[in-house]
Design a protein around this motif. Structure first.
Motif, PDB file in Angstrom:
ATOM      1  N   MET A 189       0.778  -1.152  -0.007  1.00 53.51           N
ATOM      2  CA  MET A 189       0.014  -0.101   0.121  1.00 53.51           C
ATOM      3  C   MET A 189       0.926   1.139  -0.043  1.00 53.51           C
ATOM      4  N   GLN A 190       1.941   1.235   0.801  1.00 53.20           N
ATOM      5  CA  GLN A 190       2.760   2.184   0.899  1.00 53.20           C
ATOM      6  C   GLN A 190       3.387   2.790  -0.393  1.00 53.20           C
ATOM      7  N   ILE A 191       3.900   1.663  -1.142  1.00 53.38           N
ATOM      8  CA  ILE A 191       4.448   2.009  -2.401  1.00 53.38           C
ATOM      9  C   ILE A 191       3.481   2.126  -3.550  1.00 53.38           C
ATOM     10  N   GLY A 192       2.578   1.374  -3.746  1.00 54.29           N
ATOM     11  CA  GLY A 192       1.328   1.549  -4.651  1.00 54.29           C
ATOM     12  C   GLY A 192       0.599   3.071  -4.510  1.00 54.29           C
ATOM     13  N   ILE A 193       0.146   3.288  -3.257  1.00 54.22           N
ATOM     14  CA  ILE A 193      -0.546   4.573  -3.385  1.00 54.22           C
ATOM     15  C   ILE A 193       0.179   5.757  -3.413  1.00 54.22           C
ATOM     16  N   GLY A 194       1.460   5.507  -2.856  1.00 50.55           N
ATOM     17  CA  GLY A 194       2.599   6.585  -2.978  1.00 50.55           C
ATOM     18  C   GLY A 194       2.792   6.871  -4.761  1.00 50.55           C
ATOM     19  N   VAL A 195       3.006   5.723  -5.392  1.00 46.63           N
ATOM     20  CA  VAL A 195       3.453   6.064  -6.675  1.00 46.63           C
ATOM     21  C   VAL A 195       2.343   6.386  -7.637  1.00 46.63           C
ATOM     22  N   VAL A 230       0.297  18.955  -0.772  1.00 46.46           N
ATOM     23  CA  VAL A 230      -0.568  17.735  -1.313  1.00 46.46           C
ATOM     24  C   VAL A 230      -0.001  16.640  -1.549  1.00 46.46           C
ATOM     25  N   SER A 231       1.168  16.706  -2.193  1.00 47.50           N
ATOM     26  CA  SER A 231       1.749  15.446  -2.691  1.00 47.50           C
ATOM     27  C   SER A 231       2.349  14.456  -1.637  1.00 47.50           C
ATOM     28  N   TYR A 232       2.495  15.146  -0.445  1.00 47.69           N
ATOM     29  CA  TYR A 232       2.762  14.341   0.931  1.00 47.69           C
ATOM     30  C   TYR A 232       1.490  13.859   1.454  1.00 47.69           C
ATOM     31  N   ALA A 233       0.758  15.007   1.752  1.00 42.54           N
ATOM     32  CA  ALA A 233      -0.390  14.724   2.625  1.00 42.54           C
ATOM     33  C   ALA A 233      -1.701  13.899   2.137  1.00 42.54           C
ATOM     34  N   LEU A 234      -1.639  13.965   0.855  1.00 40.94           N
ATOM     35  CA  LEU A 234      -2.945  13.173   0.266  1.00 40.94           C
ATOM     36  C   LEU A 234      -2.435  11.425   0.172  1.00 40.94           C
ATOM     37  N   PRO A 235      -1.486  10.838  -0.115  1.00 49.69           N
ATOM     38  CA  PRO A 235      -1.078   9.653   0.089  1.00 49.69           C
ATOM     39  C   PRO A 235      -0.942   9.210   1.466  1.00 49.69           C
TER      40      PRO A 235
END
Length: 529
Positions: A189-195, A230-235
């Motif tokens: 989830m960390q990698i997939g949602i982050g990407v 937003v790039s940090y907060a949303l994921p």
């Protein structure tokens, strides 16, 4: 209280600027000076408030890391790094895992730490620090052979997300709130949602930059500032890795062509410097100097193992199969794996997580970073020379988006009059100084490429091209001819001036004057001094 705090903050910033200059002259890494400054300020108790809340400092440093990670991507020139992105990506992921695993094994088998705590420490210190590495390479202007600088830039700029994920995973195990399956799902989830979030936000932000008129670089900078947040907060809200997302957004947007990009790069360069100073200074303030002596020995042992075993195992193990990196280059890449602010921030996460730890992780990591930046960082130029990795023809600044090629061009325009020496001559017959070329002729509404057999006619506008001037000696000044000025009604040749008048702006017209040009009230003069 607030006024005193502001004065202290201003003094710290002034001292930081001075330390930056001093550290460059004596060869000490700049960020080490900020770290030590924080320790000195904390121990002297001159701050009107005392920082002893790890959660508060963690939140501040998390915000700082958002902008550091964003700029790490935003400032990276893709055309320079794309040839080594596979190797650098493996170092930033598999390499971090290997470093964490081997360091954890050392703490468990040699130092006899508890199992989970050992591998948590390994995860905390597993990433390298881009800010520390490139503050040294840029200050020394070390050009490196065989794409070494781009590889270090991508690896050190992108390996924090992996270390962050490993740290969070180990803390979950330490608390007993995770199993093997849940950890695998969390990493996925960390990698997939982050990407996915990174790619989606980058696409929308790039579209907005191209389509929407921001009316000035100030608003464009604010827009990208919001994009970084937003790039940090949303994921992060969705269960993804915010640092991975913000790095991807930075590298994608940073390599887009858009209006007023250069001032935006300069803006984020300043933000990045401020965040680095803030992070290292705050992390230094959190240290209790009296408690450091007992933590120095384990820090030295872990540092030595990472320098001579963990990091080389990761680097040689990953790069050797590519068969295009010799021993000296791999040894240098291994040596340059400095530990920095992110390791201390991850240590704060560990301390403030209420996990059952038996060692002073924060002080140990702090000492390790201090040794890494102070000793290892200072020896980088020496190591580059001894390993013959320096390329004197290359420039390390080419790795960054704010780099300007030395061969940048300057265009100017000359009007061809009836009595000009160029009238009715072919381009090849006109003697011009070296590095000056007639590139284009504007004849009415027609644009003519100036070839050797092209004839120049009266009324043409000849567009000249030459290399741009890079010197810093020239200063441009703007002065206005005020009422009752002694310049009014006089020729330029007859008026003493502090420089050469190279342009006159009169009403809505701008023209290049000569000695016979008569000045009038209201003229704006551009002087070269």
């Amino acid at each position: 209280m607030l006024t005193l705090l502001l004065l202290v903050v201003a003094a710290v910033l002034f001292i930081s600027i001075w330390l930056n200059k001093l550290s460059s002259n004596i060869g000490i890494p700049t960020l080490l000076a900020f770290l030590i400054l924080g320790v000195l300020v904390s121990s002297s108790q001159i701050m009107p408030i005392q920082l002893n809340n790890f959660v508060f400092v963690q939140n501040i440093c998390t915000v700082a890391l958002i902008f550091i990670m964003f700029y790490g991507g935003f400032g990276t020139r893709w055309s320079t790094v794309k040839h080594i992105v596979t190797e650098a990506g493996l170092l930033a992921s598999v390499g971090v895992f290997i470093t964490a695993a081997t360091t954890g094994a050392f703490c468990y088998f040699i130092l006899h730490w508890p199992l989970i705590e050992s591998f948590t420490l390994g995860a905390i210190v597993s990433s390298t620090d881009a800010a520390s590495v490139f503050s040294i390479l840029r200050s020394k202007k070390l050009g490196l052979k065989n794409n070494t600088a781009p590889m270090l830039e991508v690896e050190s700029g992108s390996n924090d997300p992996m270390a962050n994920m490993l740290t969070l995973a180990m803390l979950s195990l330490m608390k007993g709130s995770a199993s093997g399956g849940s950890l695998a799902l969390m990493l996925f989830m960390q990698i997939g949602i982050g990407v996915l979030c990174g790619l989606g936000i980058a696409y929308l932000a790039s579209l907005a930059i191209q389509k929407i008129n921001m009316q000035g670089s100030g608003y464009s900078s604010l827009f990208l500032l919001a994009v970084a947040i937003v790039s940090y907060a949303l994921p992060d809200v969705l269960g993804g890795n915010g640092y991975l997302s913000v790095y991807l957004v930075g590298i994608i947007i940073g390599n887009e062509d858009f209006k007023e990009k250069k001032p935006i790069v300069n803006f984020f360069d300043g933000i990045n410097e401020l965040m680095q100073v803030l992070t290292f200074f705050l992390l230094g303030m959190m240290v209790t100097p009296a408690a450091l002596p007992k933590d120095i020995l384990p820090a030295v042992l872990i540092f030595a193992f990472m320098l001579f075993a963990a990091r080389p195992i990761a680097v040689f193990g990953i790069l050797t199969p590519f068969r295009k990196y010799d021993f000296k280059q791999m040894a240098f890449i291994s040596f340059v794996g400095l530990r920095g602010a992110s390791a201390i921030v991850f240590a704060i996460i560990c301390v403030s997580s209420s996990s059952p730890i038996y060692h002073d992780v924060y002080n140990i990591v702090f000492c390790l970073v201090l040794i890494s930046i102070g000793l290892q960082g200072s020896l980088i130029p020496w190591a580059a020379k001894k390993l013959d990795i320096i390329d004197h023809k290359d420039n390390v600044l080419k790795t960054f988006n704010d780099y300007t090629e030395d061969s940048s061009l300057q265009f100017s325009m000359v009007e061809v009059t009836e009595d000009s020496y160029m009238t009715e001559k072919q381009v090849k017959d006109i003697r011009l100084p070296k590095n000056l070329l007639i590139a284009l002729l504007v004849r009415g509404k027609e644009h003519i490429i100036a070839r050797g057999d092209t004839t120049i006619k009266a009324g043409d506008k000849a567009v000249m091209v030459s290399q741009a001037y890079k010197g810093s000696e020239a200063i441009f000044l703007e002065k206005k001819v005020k009422p009752n000025s002694r310049r009014i009604g006089k020729r330029i040749a007859d008026v003493p001036s502090s420089g050469i008048i190279i342009l006159v702006q009169r009403d809505k017209e701008s023209f290049i004057p000569n000695g016979n040009t008569v000045l009038k009230e209201g003229d704006k003069l551009v002087l070269l001094r």
